[in-house]
Design an enzyme around this catalytic site. Structure first.
Site, short mmCIF file in Angstrom:
data_model
loop_
_atom_site.label_atom_id
_atom_site.label_comp_id
_atom_site.label_asym_id
_atom_site.label_seq_id
_atom_site.Cartn_x
_atom_site.Cartn_y
_atom_site.Cartn_z
N GLU A 207 4.42 0.31 4.67
CA GLU A 207 4.25 1.62 3.93
C GLU A 207 4.82 2.88 4.19
O GLU A 207 3.90 3.00 4.09
CB GLU A 207 2.72 1.37 3.58
CG GLU A 207 1.79 0.59 3.15
CD GLU A 207 1.28 -0.44 2.69
OE1 GLU A 207 0.21 -0.39 1.47
OE2 GLU A 207 -0.60 0.68 3.56
N GLU A 283 1.95 -7.54 -0.45
CA GLU A 283 0.03 -7.51 -0.47
C GLU A 283 -0.15 -7.40 -1.71
O GLU A 283 -0.31 -6.22 -2.48
CB GLU A 283 0.05 -5.63 0.35
CG GLU A 283 -0.04 -6.15 1.42
CD GLU A 283 -0.36 -5.01 2.79
OE1 GLU A 283 -1.48 -4.37 1.85
OE2 GLU A 283 -0.51 -4.86 4.02
#
Length: 662
Positions: A207, A283
């Site tokens: 991320e 995710e």
């Protein structure tokens, strides 16, 4: 269990249908590895077309996250087999740098000397996944977030001070990363798919777009370190799709997405960013995590199913985060600071439990989401392979209540603690202990002796505490109890800036003042240079700066805790200072799982046979700590409670989690 039979077969004569059912029975299907490697291995994952191909055959990746460091080693096979039995073909895990390099230049990959050593047999976990017919996705960081302590960074890197800047091409930071990757990557390289192992994909950073740094030199150097150490499998990044390409070099990495809602829009965005490339969700959040002092999170099964099915039917590959959340054992739960500064301004610590509302509960029990995932994967997976039977659950048990009949007071504990001296206040990371690595976890006590205090002397702590402080005058606590969520607004926590406290009501001489500061978990999101202890300013008494401190590290390492011999009988539970209590749990036969019920205590940590099980606090929402059987033994087991404030007389056990708020 049978494979799905096309509708046209249902119209055939019963004898023919029976023959088809037999011929397509589970026993005739290939395993995952047989299907993809029966003709030998010539190539890994290909992204040269709109769907993944593995070794020349189309594959949709159906993965679930299991963090080896959050599940006891003895249960790895059970959790992995449950993953495969639900139809998943891949397991994903992060790599916890802060556990494997627990001191600067000192490594543990199982039996390496750290308290977490039994969780760290990384190669065994990877090999067990392959044995259970699963491919592996490795997310090696170096930053992993994961709601984990410091996002997986080791705290010793903070000793380089303001010149170090993590998650960039900063020279000091990259020196640490290079040393770490030169140890880690050769280990992983041996287990790559094209080398006969299970690893089909590795993630670079995590991320990264959320940082806003856009340091492509950093990402390029991470990639080069991996290549130089023998990594040949597919490299990917993972970001929220709406962040675009800020977290990736699209020409070097396949971009994957993280989200749990609006699947169509997010998947369309990924497709537009990478035309004619495979689409993957790295995710899909099966649930969510909890913060101390806030309400327990709960994503319903219906909410879970709606978005998961939208992803599968798109169709896209997907990794479910989490398949089993597990536990933040030891002191390893992380935190957030949504002020995005390093000053603890909006610090929010996370619970010991990382149950996450996942398909498998923290103790490995099946939830409704497990059966939903099994049903949906069977519905949408175009490739049928052999699956194991669904394993039986491991049932938790009640244990008899344990009376805490022994104790060691804080004053005595400090006699045995590692110590340091400093003219000025320093953080726990900057203490000169642990081979120059400082202190990572637990508590640091700042002691000043020989003080003269006039009546109503005022203590002032400049800046914010990182994270909570207990103040003692001559061994007696004078700061307020932190029992309820609202108490976090009082003196003694990160929420109060430049806080003050009256130390005494009468004149005192030759006074000892102790400031016991607890690290509640370094942030994984929101700040990247977070020190613990007292370091933002001075400590003053009646306006005078106090200097020349003695610092004590209460780390509660297993070898240290088990070596304590100064136990005395409990004669009073109103000592009004932190106390380490001990009782004995006697087990006949093979131990079983249980939960330690802590709502009758106030705040502290639970220790099982020297191993820190985790934190507890009455404010909730978590009121129980999962106690896995592998931490216990037949015979006598030591149960220790380091209680900050007011203890109960006995430790009780239950068979499921209890969530309440105070």
């Amino acid at each position: 269990m049978l494979t799905r039979i096309p509708v046209i077969y249902m119209m055939m004569p019963s004898v023919l249908l029976l023959c088809l059912l037999v011929s397509f029975s589970l026993g005739d299907l290939p395993t995952n590895y047989e299907y993809y490697t029966s003709d030998g291995i010539s190539s890994g994952l290909s992204t040269d077309q709109p769907t993944f191909y593995l070794n020349g055959k189309e594959i949709y990746i159906y993965s679930g996250a299991i963090h080896y460091f959050r599940v006891p080693r003895a249960y790895w096979r059970d959790r992995l087999r449950k993953l495969r039995a639900a139809g998943f073909n891949t397991v994903e895990t992060y790599i916890a740098w802060n556990l494997h390099e627990y001191q600067s230049g000192v490594y543990d990959f199982g039996n390496g000397g750290s308290d977490m050593e039994d969780f760290l047999h990384l190669e065994e976990f990877i090999q067990t996944a392959q044995d259970e017919d699963l491919f592996v996705i490795i997310r090696s960081g170096p930053f992993i977030c994961a709601e984990f302590e410091f996002g997986g960074f080791p705290s010793f890197i903070l000793r380089d001070g303001q010149d170090l800047w993590v998650r960039t091409d900063n020279e000091l930071y990259m020196n640490y990363v290079t040393r770490w990757y030169n140890v880690l990557m050769p280990i992983l390289a041996q287990h790559q798919f094209t080398k006969g192992g299970p690893i089909i994909m590795l993630q670079v950073e995590n991320e990264y777009a959320i940082t806003g740094y856009k340091d492509h030199n950093y990402l390029w150097h991470l990639r080069q370190l991996m290549l130089d150490n023998g990594i040949v499998e597919l490299l990917v990044t993972a970001d929220n799709p709406w962040k675009g390409t800020d977290g990736a070099y699209p020409e070097y990495f396949l971009m994957t997405g993280n989200f749990d809602s609006d699947a169509q829009t997010n998947l369309d965005t990924l497709k537009s960013l990478q035309p004619n490339k495979p689409i993957m969700v790295m995710e899909y959040w099966s649930g969510w995590f909890d913060y101390w002092g806030q309400q327990h999170q709960n994503k319903t099964a219906d909410q879970f199913k709606e978005v998961y099915e939208a992803i599968l039917s798109y169709p896209a590959s997907v990794n479910m985060y989490m398949f089993i959340g597990g536990t933040n054992f030891y002191f390893l739960s992380g935190a957030q600071n949504l002020a995005y500064d390093d000053l603890n301004t909006k610090f929010t610590p996370m619970t010991t439990s990382y149950d996450y509302g996942a398909p498998l509960a923290e103790n490995g029990a099946y939830t409704d989401k497990y059966w939903i995932a099994q049903e949906l994967i069977a519905k949408y997976n175009p490739i049928q392979t052999k699956l194991p039977a669904v394993p039986d659950e491991i049932k938790p048990i009640y244990y008899p209540w344990v009376t805490l009949d022994k104790q060691i007071t804080l004053d005595t504990l400090l006699i045995h603690a590692l110590s340091d001296t400093s003219s000025n206040l320093i953080s726990m990371e900057n203490m000169n202990i642990n081979g120059g690595s400082g202190q990572s976890y637990g508590y640091v006590v700042y002691r000043k002796t020989g003080l003269t205090l006039s009546a109503n002397s005022v203590l002032k702590i400049e800046g914010r505490v990182c994270d909570t402080v207990i103040v003692l005058v001559n061994g007696v606590r004078v700061s307020p109890i932190l029992e309820t969520s609202s108490d976090l607004n009082n003196f003694g926590t990160w929420r109060t800036n430049d806080s003050t406290l009256i130390l005494n009501t009468v004149d005192l001489t030759d006074v000892t003042v102790d400031l016991l500061v607890e690290n509640w978990g370094r942030v994984n999101v929101g700040a990247y240079r977070q020190y613990k202890g007292l370091w933002e300013g001075n400590v003053l008494i009646n306006g005078n700066i106090i200097s020349d401190w003695t610092l004590y590290a209460l780390e509660f390492k297993k070898s240290w805790t088990n070596s304590l011999t100064d136990w005395t009988s409990v004669t009073s539970r109103d000592i009004n200072q932190p106390v380490l209590y001990k009782g004995t749990l006697s087990i006949t036969g093979t131990p079983g799982d249980s939960y330690v019920y802590m709502e009758e205590f106030t705040k502290g940590i639970v220790i099982i046979n020297g191993f820190v099980l985790g934190r507890y606090t009455k404010m909730g929402p978590q009121q129980t700590l999962y106690l896995p059987a592998p931490l216990l033994k037949e015979g006598d087991n030591d149960i220790m409670i380091f209680e900050h404030y007011q203890p109960a007389e006995q430790v009780k056990f239950v068979i499921e989690h209890v969530y309440t708020n105070h």
